[in-house]
Design a protein around this motif. Structure first.
Motif, PDB file in Angstrom:
ATOM      1  N   ALA A 153     -15.635   2.039   1.215  1.00  0.00           N
ATOM      2  CA  ALA A 153     -14.204   2.115   0.880  1.00  0.00           C
ATOM      3  C   ALA A 153     -13.720   3.535   0.692  1.00  0.00           C
ATOM      4  O   ALA A 153     -12.542   3.771   0.562  1.00  0.00           O
ATOM      5  CB  ALA A 153     -13.922   1.308  -0.384  1.00  0.00           C
ATOM      6  N   ALA A 195       0.837  -1.207   0.000  1.00  0.00           N
ATOM      7  CA  ALA A 195       0.000   0.000   0.000  1.00  0.00           C
ATOM      8  C   ALA A 195       0.865   1.248   0.000  1.00  0.00           C
ATOM      9  O   ALA A 195       0.574   2.226  -0.712  1.00  0.00           O
ATOM     10  CB  ALA A 195      -0.934  -0.001   1.213  1.00  0.00           C
ATOM     11  N   LEU A 199      -5.180   1.287  -2.223  1.00  0.00           N
ATOM     12  CA  LEU A 199      -5.542   0.110  -1.469  1.00  0.00           C
ATOM     13  C   LEU A 199      -4.919  -1.129  -2.108  1.00  0.00           C
ATOM     14  O   LEU A 199      -4.904  -1.262  -3.338  1.00  0.00           O
ATOM     15  CB  LEU A 199      -7.075  -0.080  -1.425  1.00  0.00           C
ATOM     16  CG  LEU A 199      -7.915   1.066  -0.852  1.00  0.00           C
ATOM     17  CD1 LEU A 199      -8.382   1.961  -1.963  1.00  0.00           C
ATOM     18  CD2 LEU A 199      -9.098   0.512  -0.075  1.00  0.00           C
ATOM     19  N   GLU A 256     -10.249  -0.315  -9.787  1.00  0.00           N
ATOM     20  CA  GLU A 256      -9.741  -1.515  -9.143  1.00  0.00           C
ATOM     21  C   GLU A 256      -9.275  -2.523 -10.181  1.00  0.00           C
ATOM     22  O   GLU A 256      -9.771  -2.571 -11.305  1.00  0.00           O
ATOM     23  CB  GLU A 256     -10.801  -2.131  -8.230  1.00  0.00           C
ATOM     24  CG  GLU A 256     -12.079  -2.579  -8.937  1.00  0.00           C
ATOM     25  CD  GLU A 256     -13.121  -3.080  -7.949  1.00  0.00           C
ATOM     26  OE1 GLU A 256     -13.802  -2.241  -7.363  1.00  0.00           O
ATOM     27  OE2 GLU A 256     -13.245  -4.301  -7.791  1.00  0.00           O
ATOM     28  N   ALA A 308      -5.250  -5.384  -1.345  1.00  0.00           N
ATOM     29  CA  ALA A 308      -5.920  -6.428  -0.568  1.00  0.00           C
ATOM     30  C   ALA A 308      -5.360  -7.789  -0.977  1.00  0.00           C
ATOM     31  O   ALA A 308      -5.351  -8.126  -2.160  1.00  0.00           O
ATOM     32  CB  ALA A 308      -7.434  -6.383  -0.788  1.00  0.00           C
ATOM     33  N   TRP A 340     -12.194   7.001   5.255  1.00  0.00           N
ATOM     34  CA  TRP A 340     -10.981   6.532   5.940  1.00  0.00           C
ATOM     35  C   TRP A 340     -10.736   7.424   7.163  1.00  0.00           C
ATOM     36  O   TRP A 340     -10.363   8.569   7.024  1.00  0.00           O
ATOM     37  CB  TRP A 340      -9.793   6.568   4.999  1.00  0.00           C
ATOM     38  CG  TRP A 340     -10.059   5.779   3.753  1.00  0.00           C
ATOM     39  CD1 TRP A 340     -10.461   6.247   2.559  1.00  0.00           C
ATOM     40  CD2 TRP A 340     -10.020   4.352   3.626  1.00  0.00           C
ATOM     41  NE1 TRP A 340     -10.655   5.225   1.686  1.00  0.00           N
ATOM     42  CE2 TRP A 340     -10.386   4.032   2.309  1.00  0.00           C
ATOM     43  CE3 TRP A 340      -9.693   3.307   4.501  1.00  0.00           C
ATOM     44  CZ2 TRP A 340     -10.439   2.735   1.840  1.00  0.00           C
ATOM     45  CZ3 TRP A 340      -9.734   2.016   4.025  1.00  0.00           C
ATOM     46  CH2 TRP A 340     -10.114   1.724   2.717  1.00  0.00           C
ATOM     47  N   GLU A 400       0.890   3.888  -3.051  1.00  0.00           N
ATOM     48  CA  GLU A 400       0.534   5.304  -2.837  1.00  0.00           C
ATOM     49  C   GLU A 400       1.625   6.221  -3.394  1.00  0.00           C
ATOM     50  O   GLU A 400       1.348   7.228  -4.039  1.00  0.00           O
ATOM     51  CB  GLU A 400       0.324   5.563  -1.355  1.00  0.00           C
ATOM     52  CG  GLU A 400      -0.079   7.005  -1.001  1.00  0.00           C
ATOM     53  CD  GLU A 400       1.130   7.923  -0.855  1.00  0.00           C
ATOM     54  OE1 GLU A 400       1.035   9.100  -1.223  1.00  0.00           O
ATOM     55  OE2 GLU A 400       2.174   7.433  -0.389  1.00  0.00           O
ATOM     56  N   LEU A 444     -14.975  -3.842  -3.999  1.00  0.00           N
ATOM     57  CA  LEU A 444     -14.611  -3.064  -2.810  1.00  0.00           C
ATOM     58  C   LEU A 444     -15.771  -2.965  -1.824  1.00  0.00           C
ATOM     59  O   LEU A 444     -16.940  -2.962  -2.227  1.00  0.00           O
ATOM     60  CB  LEU A 444     -14.175  -1.661  -3.216  1.00  0.00           C
ATOM     61  CG  LEU A 444     -12.820  -1.547  -3.899  1.00  0.00           C
ATOM     62  CD1 LEU A 444     -12.602  -0.120  -4.347  1.00  0.00           C
ATOM     63  CD2 LEU A 444     -11.721  -1.971  -2.958  1.00  0.00           C
ATOM     64  N   TRP A 463      -4.008   0.224   3.291  1.00  0.00           N
ATOM     65  CA  TRP A 463      -4.332   1.453   2.568  1.00  0.00           C
ATOM     66  C   TRP A 463      -3.413   2.597   2.987  1.00  0.00           C
ATOM     67  O   TRP A 463      -2.852   2.595   4.075  1.00  0.00           O
ATOM     68  CB  TRP A 463      -5.795   1.833   2.777  1.00  0.00           C
ATOM     69  CG  TRP A 463      -6.113   2.381   4.156  1.00  0.00           C
ATOM     70  CD1 TRP A 463      -6.029   3.665   4.580  1.00  0.00           C
ATOM     71  CD2 TRP A 463      -6.535   1.610   5.303  1.00  0.00           C
ATOM     72  NE1 TRP A 463      -6.382   3.766   5.903  1.00  0.00           N
ATOM     73  CE2 TRP A 463      -6.703   2.516   6.374  1.00  0.00           C
ATOM     74  CE3 TRP A 463      -6.791   0.262   5.518  1.00  0.00           C
ATOM     75  CZ2 TRP A 463      -7.121   2.102   7.616  1.00  0.00           C
ATOM     76  CZ3 TRP A 463      -7.219  -0.137   6.769  1.00  0.00           C
ATOM     77  CH2 TRP A 463      -7.370   0.775   7.810  1.00  0.00           C
ATOM     78  N   LEU A 465      -6.416  -6.059   4.103  1.00  0.00           N
ATOM     79  CA  LEU A 465      -6.500  -4.798   3.356  1.00  0.00           C
ATOM     80  C   LEU A 465      -5.529  -3.776   3.942  1.00  0.00           C
ATOM     81  O   LEU A 465      -5.600  -3.441   5.121  1.00  0.00           O
ATOM     82  CB  LEU A 465      -7.925  -4.235   3.404  1.00  0.00           C
ATOM     83  CG  LEU A 465      -8.136  -2.864   2.758  1.00  0.00           C
ATOM     84  CD1 LEU A 465      -7.905  -2.962   1.255  1.00  0.00           C
ATOM     85  CD2 LEU A 465      -9.530  -2.331   3.032  1.00  0.00           C
TER      86      LEU A 465
END
Length: 894
Positions: free
Chosen positions: A237, A58, A276, A217, A278, A240, A62, A233, A265, A263
């Motif tokens: 989702a 993750a 994300l 996704e 998973a 956060w 990012e 998802l 994130w 998961l």
């Protein structure tokens, strides 16, 4: 089974051999307990490892997303700057022809005008599309922010489905709405961070917007979905509570397919996006579950055997447990470094000396793709030492990264491969994961992506017109250059250069000539500098140069003088010679500033100080210049207040018949009466009004006040004569003068014959068709047209003939020559003859004495104006002159 159990098993066997068979039952119970506990521990370790991997993935994802969006952010800023300064309708097409936006990821790059129509686009067939009702267009139109917006394509852009939409507001010069810059990027570009097989079966990679409905996704099969009804998802989702985390999501309210997943994130710190990753919980526990099944079966067998022979059963269980642990470790390793079509993977084991210190690493396994990167086959690579494949700093860096991964369990990096290395790869993304006592290494070829990033960086730091570094690059370069100057204990000088007459050339001859002139100016500027000096196009017709090092102000002055002299020579463009000149402002580090912003500001001030004293020269920064600029700023603010509060008034200067002195017309002259400063001369505020654009609203005030005064004289029974008003070049070239005249004449009920318009020769330079149309519209109202200050501009005989002007006003400089030289009289005679031949009347400005009047009578000049006739007077003093009508005494009239 633990190591302690393995060591104690032989002793247990010997001990049990001495005891009666009843102890075999106790041994079986102990074996079952150990098996269950160890299986549980294996499950916990597997889950902990999965949590670490999901968290690491993750974070890496990012960073990839933020870096990719930042590059797009820089591209849109550059495109915004290029469009706002050029408005070139073929901007996108030209950039695509030059190799930009050819990547399939750029689905659509377009400039949308303020009316919603597409002005420039990488997709030519969409030119007829109108996006004025699209949500993103309305948001940018109603908000002044120019920040990048990220969202989903509207229904109008059918061909951009499956993309992420990046948009940015375009502004006019006065911060008005000028449209929207749009860039649609394939959503798959943001999920190509890692291949689906690498994450394992049942995995999921997703990108979610925090301020909109954006959802992208990619499942384990590599299928990419955007805003799909079949999204896996969880429903929440996009909410956060914290910026980063990892958790097990299962059961109701979890993933749509009901599968439990680990998961991880990360929320981007720069953009409203969440990355994300998973990992399938089932796949995570697969090896642990296999271990439990295997251990359970062997334990059952061991229990039966222990009933007959406890020692033999114990040894068999230990061997089975060892085989199960080895098999589970290999399965986890291969799941971590899954082989794909484009990635190479390697299993690397440390090589230790007698003291247990790691001195090298050995490749114990790899795939064919990984061997190809080294220019060899798998058979040739397996068993090789890293020191055999890498040498020098390359080996040191790679060995250090492997040691880091052995210590912390994970490491990844993007690395430029050495040019002298035999690797068949220029850039690689290496991901290292510790599995037991070995390392699983994945190597991905990212050479193409790095090349693309390099092109984006060049676009963000290079001026597309001149090829020079741009403002963004210069502002990032100067701090390091100043730090180097400080460390080397030497000075640095910043030269702020502005082209003096560029705007006139650009307005008169068009942007194509202006762009060519800027390219030639950049080349000429570079030719005057040393190889080590740095130059950038700062914006528009402004350039900045950093001289470092230098010995003295005299050395800097020599360079500045050389630049001024070089720009004093004409620029040949399309068989024409264009003279522009340059003004240079100089700020010296550290005397005039310690940072880039201060030096640029002081260089700008020094440059403007030089312009104020006469263009085409250089000036060093003087703190007193800041006060001059501050005074100029205060005057502009007061000018804005004067416009708002109508502090302007008009004085009127009569024009009379040259022979009789009869009052035929008057010129309206602008005055500014400030409530505290008193009467401010026109030469103090008109240049500022012209340069700042405030002359446009001031011109509208003049038109309204002149019409209002004509109406007032008529209301009081006077018989007014026509009043001429001056229209500035900027006001005339902007257009709309005819509409302002018509509105004022109708509002005050004044006949059009009582109003005349004076325009200078420079106002007639530009698009001939537009100028002729505007003049014809003004003439259609019944308003006469005057050429003001004739002889000081660039008009030609053919141009005057096409314009069909009514009156030619000869500049006072020619009137002043009358009686001084024979040439002055001959020249004036030629002007009068030419004007009369074109059907124009002639007015002589600046008549100061009786001798000039006599000569003008002899030359058949129609009207005269000047202090000899009458000075400019307020409206109240004009009423008696209207009644008097003849302003010459009898002697002069005779």
């Amino acid at each position: 089974m633990s190591k302690s159990s393995a060591h104690t098993a032989p002793r247990t066997h010997r001990f049990l051999a001495l005891l009666w068979p009843a102890l075999a039952l106790l041994a079986c119970a102990a074996l079952w307990t150990a098996t269950i506990l160890h299986a549980g521990a294996e499950r916990r370790r597997a889950e902990e490892q999965a949590f670490k991997e999901a968290d690491a993935y993750a974070e890496a994802y990012e960073q990839y997303v933020t870096r990719s969006v930042a590059q797009i952010d820089q591209i849109t800023m550059q495109l915004k700057h290029s469009w706002e300064h050029a408005h070139d309708r073929s901007l996108i097409e030209n950039m695509r022809r030059d190799g930009m936006f050819t990547d399939a990821a750029f689905v659509n790059v377009s400039v949308i005008g303020p009316d919603g129509a597409i002005r420039s686009s990488s997709r030519i067939h969409e030119r007829g599309l109108n996006l004025s009702r699209a949500g993103f267009f309305i948001q940018h139109r109603d908000a002044i922010s120019t920040a990048l917006r990220i969202g989903t394509p509207p229904p109008e852009l059918e061909e951009t489905r499956g993309t992420i939409l990046f948009t940015r507001r375009l502004d006019t010069a006065d911060d008005g709405f000028d449209g929207v810059l749009l860039m649609a990027v394939d959503a798959g570009y943001f999920t190509s961070f890692v291949s689906s097989p690498t994450l394992g079966p049942g995995s999921l990679l997703a990108l979610v917007g925090t301020e909109n409905a954006l959802r992208v996704e990619q499942d384990a099969r590599g299928v990419v979905r955007t805003q799909s009804a079949s999204s896996l998802l969880p429903a929440n989702a996009d909410r956060w509570p914290v910026a980063r985390g990892v958790q097990l999501v299962a059961g109701q309210g979890g993933f749509a397919d009901g599968e439990a997943r680990v998961l991880g994130w990360r929320r981007s710190s720069a953009y409203p996006l969440v990355a994300l990753v998973a990992l399938s919980h089932t796949a995570v526990l697969e090896a642990a579950d296999a271990y439990w099944t295997d251990s359970r079966n062997h334990t059952v067998l061991a229990t039966v055997v222990l009933s007959l022979l406890a020692l033999g059963a114990s040894m068999l269980s230990l061997r089975a447990g060892a085989r199960a642990r080895e098999r589970a470790g290999i399965q986890r390793a291969y799941r971590t470094a899954t082989e794909s079509g484009n990635d190479g993977f390697y299993m690397v084991a440390p090589v230790r000396d007698r003291k247990g210190q790691t001195i090298d690493f050995r490749i114990v396994d790899c795939n064919e793709r990984g061997a190809f990167f080294y220019g060899a086959t798998r058979v040739q690579i397996v068993g090789s030492l890293i020191s055999d494949l890498h040498h020098g700093t390359s080996f040191d860096d790679l060995s250090a990264n492997y040691r880091t991964a052995m210590a912390v369990g994970f490491h990844q990096e993007d690395r430029r491969m050495p040019d002298n290395n035999r690797l068949n790869i220029r850039w690689g993304h290496r991901r290292i994961v510790r599995v037991g006592d070995v390392l699983a290494v994945t190597l991905q070829d990212i050479s193409e992506r790095k090349e693309h990033e390099s092109q984006l960086a060049r676009l963000a730091n290079e001026d597309s017109l001149t090829g020079l570094p741009n403002r963004h690059w210069f502002l990032n370069f100067v701090p390091a250059a100043l730090a180097q100057a400080q460390h080397g204990d030497h000075g640095a000088a910043l030269l702020f250069i502005d082209l003096d007459e560029f705007k006139q050339v650009n307005d008169t001859h068009g942007h194509a000539v202006g762009d060519r002139l800027l390219k030639l100016a950049a080349e000429r500027l570079m030719s005057q500098l040393r190889p080590g000096d740095s130059v950038a196009r700062f914006g528009g017709d402004e350039f900045v140069v950093l001289l470092s090092p230098f010995d003295s102000d005299q050395q800097v002055a020599i360079v500045a003088a050389r630049i001024v002299d070089a720009f004093g020579k004409p620029f040949p463009i399309a068989d024409e010679q264009h003279m522009i000149g340059a003004s240079v402002g100089i700020a010296v580090y550290p005397r005039d500033g310690l940072d880039a912003a201060t030096l640029i500001r002081h260089g700008d001030i020094a440059m403007y100080a030089g312009k104020a004293e006469g263009k085409g020269q250089y000036r060093f920064f003087d703190p007193a210049q800041s006060n001059i600029l501050k005074t100029r700023t205060q005057l502009r603010q007061r000018l804005l207040e004067a416009i708002d509060k109508r502090q302007f008034l008009l004085h009127y200067q009569p024009r009379v018949d040259t022979r009789t002195g009869e009052l035929l017309s008057m010129e309206a002259l602008l005055r500014w009466e400030h409530p505290t400063l008193g009467m401010i001369r026109p030469d103090e505020f008109i240049p500022l009004a012209e340069s700042s654009g405030l002359i446009v609203p001031i011109g509208a005030i003049v038109i309204d006040q002149a019409c209002a005064q004509l109406a007032a004289w008529r209301a009081h029974g006077a018989v007014p004569v026509p009043v001429s008003i001056n229209v500035s070049p900027k006001q005339f070239l902007r257009g709309g003068v005819q509409r302002e005249l018509a509105d004022a004449l109708q509002r005050h009920a004044v006949p059009a014959a009582l109003l005349e318009v004076e325009i200078t020769e420079s106002a007639m330079m530009g698009d001939q068709a537009e100028i002729l149309a505007e003049l014809a519209a003004i003439r259609a109202l019944g308003v006469k047209l005057h050429v003001d200050d004739f002889g000081t501009g660039y008009s030609s005989l053919s141009q005057l003939q096409r314009m069909k002007m009514d009156v030619l006003k000869v500049d006072r400089s020619f009137t002043a020559e009358l009686g001084r030289s024979k040439e002055g009289t001959v020249f004036f005679q030629a002007i009068v003859s030419m004007a009369h031949a074109l059907g124009m009347e002639v007015v002589a400005e600046g008549v100061e004495n009786e001798e000039q009047l006599a000569i003008l009578r002899a030359l058949n000049c129609n009207e005269v104006q000047g202090y000899f006739v009458a000075r400019p007077q307020p409206a109240a003093s004009i009423a008696p002159l209207l009644a008097q009508r003849y302003l010459f005494n009898e002697a002069l009239a005779a």
